[in-house]
Design a protein around this motif. Structure first.
Motif, PDB file in Angstrom:
ATOM      1  N   GLU A  85      -5.405   9.687  -1.983  1.00  0.00           N
ATOM      2  CA  GLU A  85      -3.985  10.000  -1.825  1.00  0.00           C
ATOM      3  C   GLU A  85      -3.143   8.727  -1.802  1.00  0.00           C
ATOM      4  O   GLU A  85      -1.983   8.744  -2.204  1.00  0.00           O
ATOM      5  N   TYR A  86      -3.735   7.638  -1.298  1.00  0.00           N
ATOM      6  CA  TYR A  86      -3.004   6.389  -1.141  1.00  0.00           C
ATOM      7  C   TYR A  86      -3.756   5.249  -1.803  1.00  0.00           C
ATOM      8  O   TYR A  86      -4.988   5.248  -1.852  1.00  0.00           O
ATOM      9  N   CYS A  87      -3.016   4.255  -2.290  1.00  0.00           N
ATOM     10  CA  CYS A  87      -3.643   3.054  -2.838  1.00  0.00           C
ATOM     11  C   CYS A  87      -4.174   2.220  -1.669  1.00  0.00           C
ATOM     12  O   CYS A  87      -3.878   2.498  -0.503  1.00  0.00           O
ATOM     13  N   GLY A  88      -4.938   1.181  -1.970  1.00  0.00           N
ATOM     14  CA  GLY A  88      -5.498   0.326  -0.925  1.00  0.00           C
ATOM     15  C   GLY A  88      -4.432  -0.318  -0.058  1.00  0.00           C
ATOM     16  O   GLY A  88      -4.582  -0.411   1.160  1.00  0.00           O
ATOM     17  N   ASP A  89      -3.335  -0.760  -0.678  1.00  0.00           N
ATOM     18  CA  ASP A  89      -2.251  -1.399   0.086  1.00  0.00           C
ATOM     19  C   ASP A  89      -1.625  -0.428   1.074  1.00  0.00           C
ATOM     20  O   ASP A  89      -1.420  -0.754   2.242  1.00  0.00           O
ATOM     21  N   CYS A  90      -1.300   0.777   0.616  1.00  0.00           N
ATOM     22  CA  CYS A  90      -0.623   1.747   1.487  1.00  0.00           C
ATOM     23  C   CYS A  90      -1.570   2.320   2.540  1.00  0.00           C
ATOM     24  O   CYS A  90      -1.112   2.805   3.572  1.00  0.00           O
ATOM     25  N   GLY A  91      -2.855   2.249   2.289  1.00  0.00           N
ATOM     26  CA  GLY A  91      -3.827   2.674   3.288  1.00  0.00           C
ATOM     27  C   GLY A  91      -3.911   1.691   4.446  1.00  0.00           C
ATOM     28  O   GLY A  91      -4.292   2.061   5.557  1.00  0.00           O
TER      29      GLY A  91
END
Length: 197
Positions: A85-91
């Motif tokens: 659901e989220y990219c690594g940065d937003c995670g």
């Protein structure tokens, strides 16, 4: 005697815009004259295009790619994992915005964005706004925005550049039929500092 703004008594108005028909004809005439003096160019490749609305030339229309596929629910970056659901940065990082989206693959449109931002091509705001409204209108409406607030620039930077491209884009996007975003004010609208908890 009151003057209603009509060029002559009983002049007809356009049903959709409410403008007087004489003013509409004059506006179209001025746009045509402007296009003769400054022929429209494709915003992407900067080559001359036919008369009419600022638009991409057929070659660029075929080559420019809209961002699609699985996208991060927060920042809109393309995801390699279809299940994520989220990219690594937003995670890892908490952002102070609800959601973000890009319209194009960046490399395809980077020169046009550079000319819009630094090259004085204010006319690109209308083009990008129409593209955003047509391609992302559903996403914009899903956010139920009360209005658009462009990112303010440092005053000195805006004086040097002569305009704030984010403000031009926001104003143009408010005027598109697909976005249905309420008007938030004119170009002189002041911004306040927000306290972020």
């Amino acid at each position: 005697m009151q003057v209603s703004g009509a060029l002559c008594p009983g002049q007809a108005r356009d049903r959709e815009s409410g403008e007087y028909l004489g003013e509409i004809k004059m506006k179209h005439w001025l746009e045509a004259a402007g296009a003769l003096l400054y022929p429209p160019r494709c915003p992407v490749c900067d080559e001359l295009v036919g008369m009419g609305v600022q638009r991409m030339c057929p070659a660029c229309r075929r080559s420019v790619r809209y961002l699609s596929g699985p996208l991060c629910c927060k920042c809109g970056k393309r995801l390699s994992d279809r299940e994520a659901e989220y990219c690594g940065d937003c995670g890892r990082v908490k952002h102070l915005f609800s959601a973000g989206r890009a319209l194009y693959e960046y490399g395809d449109i980077a020169p046009a964005l550079y000319r819009f931002k630094y090259g004085g091509r204010r006319e690109y705001a209308g083009f990008f706004a129409r593209e955003m409204a047509q391609q992302m209108g559903g996403f914009i409406r899903s956010l139920e925005p009360g209005g658009l607030v462009p990112v303010p620039m440092y005053a000195a930077k805006e004086r040097r550049r002569g305009y704030n491209q984010a403000a031009l884009l926001a104003r143009a996007l408010e005027g598109t039929e697909h976005s249905r975003i309420p008007k938030t004010g004119g170009p002189k609208q002041k911004y306040k500092t927000l306290e972020i908890p």
